[in-house]
Design a protein around this motif. Structure first.
Motif, PDB file in Angstrom:
ATOM      1  N   TRP A  96      14.850  55.587  43.205  1.00 51.15           N
ATOM      2  CA  TRP A  96      14.779  56.717  44.125  1.00 51.15           C
ATOM      3  C   TRP A  96      16.182  57.175  44.465  1.00 51.15           C
ATOM      4  O   TRP A  96      17.136  56.400  44.391  1.00 51.15           O
ATOM      5  CB  TRP A  96      14.022  56.343  45.404  1.00 51.15           C
ATOM      6  CG  TRP A  96      14.764  55.379  46.297  1.00 51.15           C
ATOM      7  CD1 TRP A  96      14.789  54.020  46.200  1.00 51.15           C
ATOM      8  CD2 TRP A  96      15.612  55.713  47.392  1.00 51.15           C
ATOM      9  NE1 TRP A  96      15.586  53.485  47.166  1.00 51.15           N
ATOM     10  CE2 TRP A  96      16.110  54.504  47.919  1.00 51.15           C
ATOM     11  CE3 TRP A  96      16.003  56.908  47.986  1.00 51.15           C
ATOM     12  CZ2 TRP A  96      16.977  54.465  49.010  1.00 51.15           C
ATOM     13  CZ3 TRP A  96      16.863  56.863  49.068  1.00 51.15           C
ATOM     14  CH2 TRP A  96      17.337  55.646  49.570  1.00 51.15           C
ATOM     15  N   HIS A  97      16.310  58.448  44.809  1.00 46.42           N
ATOM     16  CA  HIS A  97      17.535  58.970  45.404  1.00 46.42           C
ATOM     17  C   HIS A  97      17.213  60.269  46.130  1.00 46.42           C
ATOM     18  O   HIS A  97      16.120  60.801  46.012  1.00 46.42           O
ATOM     19  CB  HIS A  97      18.669  59.133  44.380  1.00 46.42           C
ATOM     20  CG  HIS A  97      18.520  60.259  43.409  1.00 46.42           C
ATOM     21  ND1 HIS A  97      17.736  60.171  42.275  1.00 46.42           N
ATOM     22  CD2 HIS A  97      19.054  61.496  43.405  1.00 46.42           C
ATOM     23  CE1 HIS A  97      17.812  61.311  41.606  1.00 46.42           C
ATOM     24  NE2 HIS A  97      18.600  62.140  42.275  1.00 46.42           N
ATOM     25  N   ALA A 106      15.053  67.706  39.612  1.00 47.75           N
ATOM     26  CA  ALA A 106      15.909  66.809  38.832  1.00 47.75           C
ATOM     27  C   ALA A 106      16.927  67.607  38.019  1.00 47.75           C
ATOM     28  O   ALA A 106      16.588  68.628  37.422  1.00 47.75           O
ATOM     29  CB  ALA A 106      15.063  65.946  37.910  1.00 47.75           C
ATOM     30  N   SER A 107      18.136  67.117  38.015  1.00 48.10           N
ATOM     31  CA  SER A 107      19.189  67.732  37.200  1.00 48.10           C
ATOM     32  C   SER A 107      19.159  67.122  35.797  1.00 48.10           C
ATOM     33  O   SER A 107      18.465  66.132  35.549  1.00 48.10           O
ATOM     34  CB  SER A 107      20.554  67.465  37.843  1.00 48.10           C
ATOM     35  OG  SER A 107      20.843  66.069  37.785  1.00 48.10           O
ATOM     36  N   ARG A 108      19.937  67.700  34.891  1.00 45.96           N
ATOM     37  CA  ARG A 108      20.072  67.111  33.552  1.00 45.96           C
ATOM     38  C   ARG A 108      20.674  65.714  33.651  1.00 45.96           C
ATOM     39  O   ARG A 108      20.295  64.823  32.907  1.00 45.96           O
ATOM     40  CB  ARG A 108      20.950  67.997  32.672  1.00 45.96           C
ATOM     41  CG  ARG A 108      20.214  69.155  32.098  1.00 45.96           C
ATOM     42  CD  ARG A 108      21.055  69.823  31.012  1.00 45.96           C
ATOM     43  NE  ARG A 108      20.840  71.246  31.130  1.00 45.96           N
ATOM     44  CZ  ARG A 108      21.777  72.162  31.139  1.00 45.96           C
ATOM     45  NH1 ARG A 108      23.029  71.823  30.995  1.00 45.96           N
ATOM     46  NH2 ARG A 108      21.479  73.431  31.257  1.00 45.96           N
ATOM     47  N   LEU A 129      11.759  58.834  41.993  1.00 42.35           N
ATOM     48  CA  LEU A 129      11.474  59.653  43.166  1.00 42.35           C
ATOM     49  C   LEU A 129      12.753  60.337  43.639  1.00 42.35           C
ATOM     50  O   LEU A 129      13.793  59.684  43.783  1.00 42.35           O
ATOM     51  CB  LEU A 129      10.928  58.769  44.293  1.00 42.35           C
ATOM     52  CG  LEU A 129      10.729  59.436  45.657  1.00 42.35           C
ATOM     53  CD1 LEU A 129       9.563  60.401  45.610  1.00 42.35           C
ATOM     54  CD2 LEU A 129      10.517  58.383  46.732  1.00 42.35           C
ATOM     55  N   ILE A 130      12.662  61.641  43.871  1.00 36.58           N
ATOM     56  CA  ILE A 130      13.753  62.363  44.520  1.00 36.58           C
ATOM     57  C   ILE A 130      13.230  62.823  45.875  1.00 36.58           C
ATOM     58  O   ILE A 130      12.199  63.490  45.962  1.00 36.58           O
ATOM     59  CB  ILE A 130      14.226  63.582  43.708  1.00 36.58           C
ATOM     60  CG1 ILE A 130      14.682  63.167  42.313  1.00 36.58           C
ATOM     61  CG2 ILE A 130      15.376  64.275  44.453  1.00 36.58           C
ATOM     62  CD1 ILE A 130      15.102  64.341  41.441  1.00 36.58           C
ATOM     63  N   ILE A 131      13.959  62.449  46.918  1.00 37.92           N
ATOM     64  CA  ILE A 131      13.573  62.796  48.280  1.00 37.92           C
ATOM     65  C   ILE A 131      14.361  64.023  48.712  1.00 37.92           C
ATOM     66  O   ILE A 131      15.588  63.990  48.782  1.00 37.92           O
ATOM     67  CB  ILE A 131      13.852  61.626  49.247  1.00 37.92           C
ATOM     68  CG1 ILE A 131      13.081  60.382  48.822  1.00 37.92           C
ATOM     69  CG2 ILE A 131      13.520  62.027  50.685  1.00 37.92           C
ATOM     70  CD1 ILE A 131      13.506  59.122  49.538  1.00 37.92           C
TER      71      ILE A 131
END
Length: 158
Positions: A96-97, A106-108, A129-131
């Motif tokens: 996660w971040h 999400a980035s490349r 997981l992206i918060i």
């Protein structure tokens, strides 16, 4: 209580509310840097992924407003301890971040990093997981393609 997040028709992630609240404390609502860590849990026979714990960022990690990189060994230590204590039933299930945006994307760099993690762990079933500030996004690979499930924090979790 436990939240259930359906990734597809057969796979569901379960996480207890206390863990959710602890994760949401890391949202970048002001000028905070990105934070991140790993998830440990178990995969049940019914396709349920049960999140048991997560690592928190430490001072040894690299944290900037738009970048997080795990540098501390405590993330792997958490995985190793759970794995040993559970006799292999609890293991790394994802990472996660945070992102400083309302709806995280999400980035490349994120996807490249995740592909490397999947390759290193030889585990296609890991999730990421992206918060964000108003929602979260769970990314996972399905037949070599990235899939995303968005979670509205106000409607779905809080």
């Amino acid at each position: 209580m436990c939240a259930k997040i359906f990734l597809n028709k057969t796979t569901v992630i379960e996480i207890n509310n206390e863990l959710i609240e602890n994760l949401l404390c890391f949202r970048q609502l002001g000028n905070e840097p990105e934070s991140g860590g790993v998830f440990v849990g178990k995969r049940l026979f019914n396709e349920t992924i049960l999140i048991v714990d997560f690592s928190k960022p430490s001072k040894k990690d690299f944290q900037r407003r738009y970048h997080f990189s795990k540098k501390s060994s405590h993330h792997q230590k958490l995985v190793d301890e759970h794995f040993t204590e559970s006799q292999g039933y609890i293991s790394l299930i994802g990472e996660w971040h945070t992102h400083p945006e309302e709806i995280p994307i999400a980035s490349r760099v994120d996807k490249r990093s995740w592909n490397k993690i999947i390759e290193e762990n030889k585990d296609e079933r890991l999730f990421f997981l992206i918060i964000g500030n108003k929602s979260c996004a769970i990314y996972f690979r399905e037949l070599t393609k990235w899939r995303t499930v968005e979670i509205n924090l106000e409607r779905d979790l809080i």
